[in-house]
Design an enzyme around this catalytic site. Structure first.
Site, mmCIF file in Angstrom:
data_model
loop_
_atom_site.group_PDB
_atom_site.id
_atom_site.type_symbol
_atom_site.label_atom_id
_atom_site.label_comp_id
_atom_site.label_asym_id
_atom_site.label_seq_id
_atom_site.Cartn_x
_atom_site.Cartn_y
_atom_site.Cartn_z
ATOM 1 C CB CYS A 80 -0.997 0.006 1.159
ATOM 2 S SG CYS A 80 -2.373 1.255 1.024
ATOM 3 C CG HIS A 106 -3.686 -3.701 3.107
ATOM 4 N ND1 HIS A 106 -2.921 -3.387 3.965
ATOM 5 C CD2 HIS A 106 -4.182 -2.406 2.384
ATOM 6 C CE1 HIS A 106 -2.918 -1.787 3.890
ATOM 7 N NE2 HIS A 106 -3.599 -1.493 3.048
ATOM 8 C CD GLU A 120 -1.773 -6.325 5.064
ATOM 9 O OE1 GLU A 120 -1.871 -5.193 5.706
ATOM 10 O OE2 GLU A 120 -1.368 -6.617 3.982
#
Length: 567
Positions: free
Chosen positions: A397, A527, A529
């Site tokens: 990001c 993202h 994650e």
């Protein structure tokens, strides 16, 4: 399939932050292993509409759901443990609740009545909870939850939570005791090597003031709960001794399901709900995982530096940390993470030189997401160090955007390259700009959020080798993008944008450097994650950790296999 959904509430006493999210996730996982379809609701009594505008130092990570909800980090715990996808509606805040009630009042839904906490606010809470039982567990399926686990944030006795406990009390009466359960999580203090139950007793008393008595009490503590303390709590809590469960401190959260299973908590919950055991639970991957991790720790460590700005509260990077660790477990790497606070380096007179010395210690460098001016120039410095010294690099990001600006400054020679986000601090050539569809005057919920598709056309790219797919679906949270007017300039000078937004083909999603110039230099606008799960890590993190361990990206060397004994 059961005819009526069961509701299991979990509340906390004494203090927040003692593990309700992990324990609730573990209970959900165990119930799922017994054959039941499980879903979650997280209740947060604060007045914010969602977690999106909250300070990471104070609140921790803002987790993003697939439908674009900015929610509490516990939603991430639920998704990781059970490999499910939750939504904006699986997070309820008092702000969200009152927003809905006031909108209904403006529209005349209450027919001129005086709108009050009882009945209107409590009824809206009950309605929200019940409506979630009709929400499918996954998109494009008709599977509905059979057990809904509801975590009430904060602690018993908080003034702001009163209406939620009243809703629980009313639901027990309306749904029946056989359909609604209540767990209280408390903490047992240890003073002079003696366990003290008085604070827990006070928590039980506070719960009783709301008209509720817990069906089960789970005790967190430094060591195993002692028998005299268990007896005392059973007497004071007006429940049987076998309804009190002990969860002492452990080295890994993966131990918690096994700890609860040995005490047969899930079986007791099913017994309360008059539900049979639909299958024999298989939790070997958790029961053997502790030893697996202990064996990993004997290996030579692989060092990755996370170069962030919210290091005073590591919960701000919870999903990222878990995703990296999960990737390391999958490919048998002893990962050692170092959390580098760029804010602290920015305060030092020779901060850049000291930062470079620290970067030299790492096998790989990761620059995560974030916002604002503080520490941004040092993020750029980290990108430069990784690029010039051929350290495996991953930018996420804001880290992706920092990599673009670093390349413009130091390869293209545009020394004033910057981002429009810093227009008040740095005036220059904007290589990152505000997205045109975003309202710059509005903050809450005003970003490109949730799942979006990325198209990877070049099958020779690192991105394609990582994902082994032309189309990737990942979660986003950003309001700035690479300046479309500068893309040609960047690509003509060697930077590769291997992934683009599938919808328009104009928004850059993945950047990389050629394999012959750098062992692993990748940045992503999204993202990854948020889509990494326990025992199912996101492939980008697997590739990054593998590159850190091997010094280069070698797809053929990645073998995801936790332990032969677990298969």
């Amino acid at each position: 399939m059961i005819k009526k959904c069961k509701y299991l509430f979990i509340c906390g006493a004494i203090a927040s932050g003692i593990g309700k999210g992990t324990i609730n996730s573990s209970i959900g996982m165990l119930l799922k292993e017994y054959g039941y379809k499980v879903s979650f609701l997280k209740i947060d009594p604060y007045l914010n509409i969602d977690a999106g505008t909250m300070n990471p130092y104070e609140h921790g990570e803002v987790f993003v759901t697939g439908d674009g909800g900015e929610v509490d980090l516990d939603i991430g715990n639920y998704e990781r443990f059970l490999d499910i996808e939750l939504s904006f509606y699986h997070s309820l805040t008092t702000g969200k609740l009152y927003q809905k009630i006031l909108q209904k009042e403006r529209e005349g839904h209450y027919l001129g009545k005086t709108v009050q906490v009882i009945p209107h606010v409590v009824d809206e809470i009950k309605s929200w909870i019940r409506n979630l039982t009709t929400v499918p567990l996954k998109q494009n399926t008709n599977e509905k939850p059979e057990i809904l686990l509801v975590e009430v944030g904060g602690t018993v006795g908080d003034l702001e939570s009163t209406c939620y406990y009243e809703a629980v009390r009313q639901m027990i009466n309306e749904e029946g005791k056989e359909n609604v359960g209540l767990i209280m999580l408390t903490y047992i203090l240890t003073l002079n090597n003696e366990q003290k139950t008085k604070p827990a007793q006070n928590g039980i008393k506070d719960l009783r003031y709301t008209g509720l008595i817990a069906d089960f009490i789970i005790c967190r503590s430094e060591t195993e709960l002692q028998i005299p303390q268990r007896d005392k709590l059973a007497m004071f809590g007006n429940i049987s001794k076998d309804s009190i469960f002990s969860v002492p401190n452990s080295q890994h959260i993966y131990d918690v399901p096994e700890v609860l299973q040995k005490q047969k908590l899930a079986e007791r919950i099913l017994q309360k709900f008059n539900l049979p055991h639909q299958q024999i639970p298989k939790i070997q991957q958790y029961t053997q995982f502790g030893q697996y991790l202990s064996d990993l720790e004997q290996q030579k460590p692989v060092k990755i530096g996370i170069m962030g700005k919210y290091m005073k509260n590591l919960d701000a990077y919870m999903s990222l940390i878990k995703a990296l660790k999960e990737a390391s477990y999958a490919i048998k790497v002893n990962l050692q993470l170092t959390y580098v606070d760029l804010i602290e380096f920015s305060k030092q007179q020779n901060g850049e030189e000291e930062l470079e010395k620290q970067c030299q210690q790492f096998d790989a460098i990761l620059v995560p997401g974030g916002f604002g001016y503080n520490g941004f120039n040092l993020k750029i410095k980290c990108c430069q160090f990784a690029r010039e010294n051929k350290k495996p690099f991953l930018g996420i990001c804001y880290g992706f955007q920092a990599a673009v600006i670093e390349y413009a400054r130091n390869v293209l020679g545009v020394k004033d390259a910057t981002t429009e986000e810093l227009k008040d601090e740095q005036i220059g050539s904007n290589y990152v700009v505000f997205m045109p569809e975003i309202n710059p005057q509005l903050f809450g919920g005003n970003m490109r959020l949730g799942n979006h598709y990325t198209l990877i056309e070049n099958k020779d790219s690192i991105a394609y080798q990582i994902y082994d797919s032309e189309v990737v679906e990942e979660r986003h949270r950003h309001r700035y993008e690479v300046n479309p007017q500068q893309i040609q300039n960047l690509t003509e000078n060697g930077l590769i944008f291997s992934g683009k937004d599938k919808k328009t083909g104009q928004r850059m999603e993945i950047l990389e450097l050629p394999n012959n110039l750098h062992p692993f230099y990748v940045g992503v606008q999204y993202h990854p994650e948020f889509t990494s799960k326990n025992f199912k890590p996101n492939p980008l993190f697997v590739s990054f950790v593998s590159a850190a361990a091997n010094g280069e990206f070698r797809k053929s060397k990645i073998d995801i296999n936790y332990n032969n004994k677990q298969n």
